[in-house]
Write a protein that holds these residues in place. Sequence first.
Motif, PDB file in Angstrom:
ATOM      1  N   UNK A   1       0.826  -1.204   0.000  1.00 44.27           N
ATOM      2  CA  UNK A   1       0.000   0.000   0.000  1.00 44.27           C
ATOM      3  C   UNK A   1       0.862   1.257   0.000  1.00 44.27           C
ATOM      4  N   UNK A   2       2.113   1.121  -0.388  1.00 44.30           N
ATOM      5  CA  UNK A   2       3.007   2.275  -0.419  1.00 44.30           C
ATOM      6  C   UNK A   2       2.743   3.114  -1.668  1.00 44.30           C
ATOM      7  N   UNK A   3       3.316   4.315  -1.697  1.00 45.31           N
ATOM      8  CA  UNK A   3       3.226   5.164  -2.874  1.00 45.31           C
ATOM      9  C   UNK A   3       1.798   5.408  -3.302  1.00 45.31           C
ATOM     10  N   UNK A   4       1.552   5.319  -4.618  1.00 44.76           N
ATOM     11  CA  UNK A   4       0.205   5.575  -5.122  1.00 44.76           C
ATOM     12  C   UNK A   4      -0.582   4.283  -5.352  1.00 44.76           C
ATOM     13  N   UNK A   5      -0.124   3.170  -4.752  1.00 43.63           N
ATOM     14  CA  UNK A   5      -0.849   1.904  -4.881  1.00 43.63           C
ATOM     15  C   UNK A   5      -2.325   2.010  -4.497  1.00 43.63           C
ATOM     16  N   UNK A   6      -2.658   2.504  -3.300  1.00 45.86           N
ATOM     17  CA  UNK A   6      -4.078   2.507  -2.926  1.00 45.86           C
ATOM     18  C   UNK A   6      -4.935   3.406  -3.814  1.00 45.86           C
TER      19      UNK A   6
ATOM     20  N   UNK B   1      -3.762   2.726   5.120  1.00 53.34           N
ATOM     21  CA  UNK B   1      -4.062   3.294   3.805  1.00 53.34           C
ATOM     22  C   UNK B   1      -5.024   2.398   3.015  1.00 53.34           C
ATOM     23  N   UNK B   2      -5.280   1.189   3.515  1.00 57.04           N
ATOM     24  CA  UNK B   2      -6.294   0.341   2.884  1.00 57.04           C
ATOM     25  C   UNK B   2      -7.671   0.995   2.954  1.00 57.04           C
ATOM     26  N   UNK B   3      -7.824   1.935   3.868  1.00 54.75           N
ATOM     27  CA  UNK B   3      -9.099   2.653   4.006  1.00 54.75           C
ATOM     28  C   UNK B   3      -9.458   3.368   2.707  1.00 54.75           C
ATOM     29  N   UNK B   4      -8.452   3.841   1.969  1.00 55.46           N
ATOM     30  CA  UNK B   4      -8.702   4.528   0.695  1.00 55.46           C
ATOM     31  C   UNK B   4      -9.439   3.598  -0.261  1.00 55.46           C
ATOM     32  N   UNK B   5      -9.018   2.343  -0.305  1.00 53.10           N
ATOM     33  CA  UNK B   5      -9.643   1.366  -1.199  1.00 53.10           C
ATOM     34  C   UNK B   5     -10.999   0.937  -0.654  1.00 53.10           C
ATOM     35  N   UNK B   6     -11.081   0.771   0.646  1.00 55.34           N
ATOM     36  CA  UNK B   6     -12.353   0.385   1.266  1.00 55.34           C
ATOM     37  C   UNK B   6     -13.423   1.442   1.020  1.00 55.34           C
ATOM     38  N   UNK B   7     -13.055   2.702   1.180  1.00 58.70           N
ATOM     39  CA  UNK B   7     -14.020   3.786   0.988  1.00 58.70           C
ATOM     40  C   UNK B   7     -14.483   3.891  -0.464  1.00 58.70           C
ATOM     41  N   UNK B   8     -13.674   3.341  -1.383  1.00 60.29           N
ATOM     42  CA  UNK B   8     -14.064   3.348  -2.798  1.00 60.29           C
ATOM     43  C   UNK B   8     -15.096   2.269  -3.106  1.00 60.29           C
ATOM     44  N   UNK B   9     -15.257   1.301  -2.178  1.00 63.12           N
ATOM     45  CA  UNK B   9     -16.303   0.298  -2.354  1.00 63.12           C
ATOM     46  C   UNK B   9     -15.861  -1.144  -2.337  1.00 63.12           C
ATOM     47  N   UNK B  10     -14.589  -1.410  -1.996  1.00 64.64           N
ATOM     48  CA  UNK B  10     -14.103  -2.789  -2.001  1.00 64.64           C
ATOM     49  C   UNK B  10     -14.217  -3.424  -0.624  1.00 64.64           C
ATOM     50  N   UNK B  11     -14.355  -4.734  -0.632  1.00 61.98           N
ATOM     51  CA  UNK B  11     -14.163  -5.504   0.587  1.00 61.98           C
ATOM     52  C   UNK B  11     -12.675  -5.773   0.722  1.00 61.98           C
ATOM     53  N   UNK B  12     -12.122  -5.582   1.926  1.00 58.33           N
ATOM     54  CA  UNK B  12     -10.676  -5.730   2.140  1.00 58.33           C
ATOM     55  C   UNK B  12     -10.398  -7.018   2.905  1.00 58.33           C
ATOM     56  N   UNK B  13      -9.430  -7.788   2.409  1.00 58.50           N
ATOM     57  CA  UNK B  13      -8.956  -8.951   3.152  1.00 58.50           C
ATOM     58  C   UNK B  13      -7.434  -8.923   3.168  1.00 58.50           C
TER      59      UNK B  13
END
Length: 382
Positions: free
Chosen positions: A10-15, A42-54
Amino acid sequence: MRVALYDPTLSGHHPEYAANIVRYLSNIGDDVLYITPDQSNRATIVKNAGAKILFVGRPSVGNAIQSFHRTVSNVRSGLEIAREWNADIFHHLFVDTREPAITTALSTTSTPILFTLFNPHYHREGAIRQRVYGNFCFKFIDIFSLKSSFMGMFVHTPQIKERIHQRSQFLEEKDLHVVPDPVALPDHRLSKEEARRNLNIKGEDPIYLFFGGLRAEKGAKLLMEVIGNLDRDATFVIAGSEGVIGQTEIEVANNQSRAVIDARLDFIPDSKVYTYFFACDAVVLPYLSEYSGTSGVLQRSAAAGRPVIATNVGEVGPLVKEYDLGYVVQSDVQSITRKLKTFDPQTALKKFESALLTYAEKHSVDRFSREIRSVYSDVTHE
């Protein structure tokens, strides 16, 4: 459609990159599972976009060779989760330099596989060891393309696609999908004065920005030499995490030069990123020949309407030339210093601003996401 995205870090601009895909897919009704070994907030960025995180496994430590077994284990675990979730596609983001481990982990699956290659290090110049390893990695991708599960690899420029196809034995043109390197346009724009007040930047004009981690291939040491040799009043804002240089090297350069360095050696929160670009007159990209990919910093420069002074390496130099995004110089102290010494902010803004904003629109998040989804539909025959 059910899409599993696997991201090694999740470093850099990955998320942000993943979130662009997730947001679009979620808005059209697709289900997205984001799998990563990096338990950063920073996984929150992806979660807030609508993904389920594992989260799966543990982050790989060390270089690609040292972390080979850990990478294999993580990717296999991620694939197993995706299969149990009944994913239609397993899309591995950013396979750069870990191709042997990734293709080993995915060698027996029947789940449709897609890769994203950000850094085309197969064509990297520099040390013999790096070139040999790049060739080694390329062979793994080339051979993996023969598997029925392989549905292709995303790259970010037609030039990358052409070079890969020319040297491949098995990869076909249809396996290489060109999509824009996406840039999210700023929600609102600030004047230079507003941005400088916001960040408390008080140096002399022109103000140059070096943004991102101070990595070797991004020319951090080269920039220190340039600043030490620059005979003009200027301010260099260096915003990003320490790397091959730190506060000590910055102080030495500061003492040698008429220019002043305003160092912000820390992670820059997403909410502040564009403020740094709006505050500067130009963005400096003193990358070395070892840097072979496109550049998130270049993309943000364009979106902010700020010209770049870039070295003629990798994909960056040709992109700046082709789209008229700023000045291109050789990757040496004299060439960069000469351009910085003669740079005029008003002339540069007038010359490049229109082209910069046009480029940013052509590389919009919406266009990127639609093209990614179109490939998903094609490979699954949806």
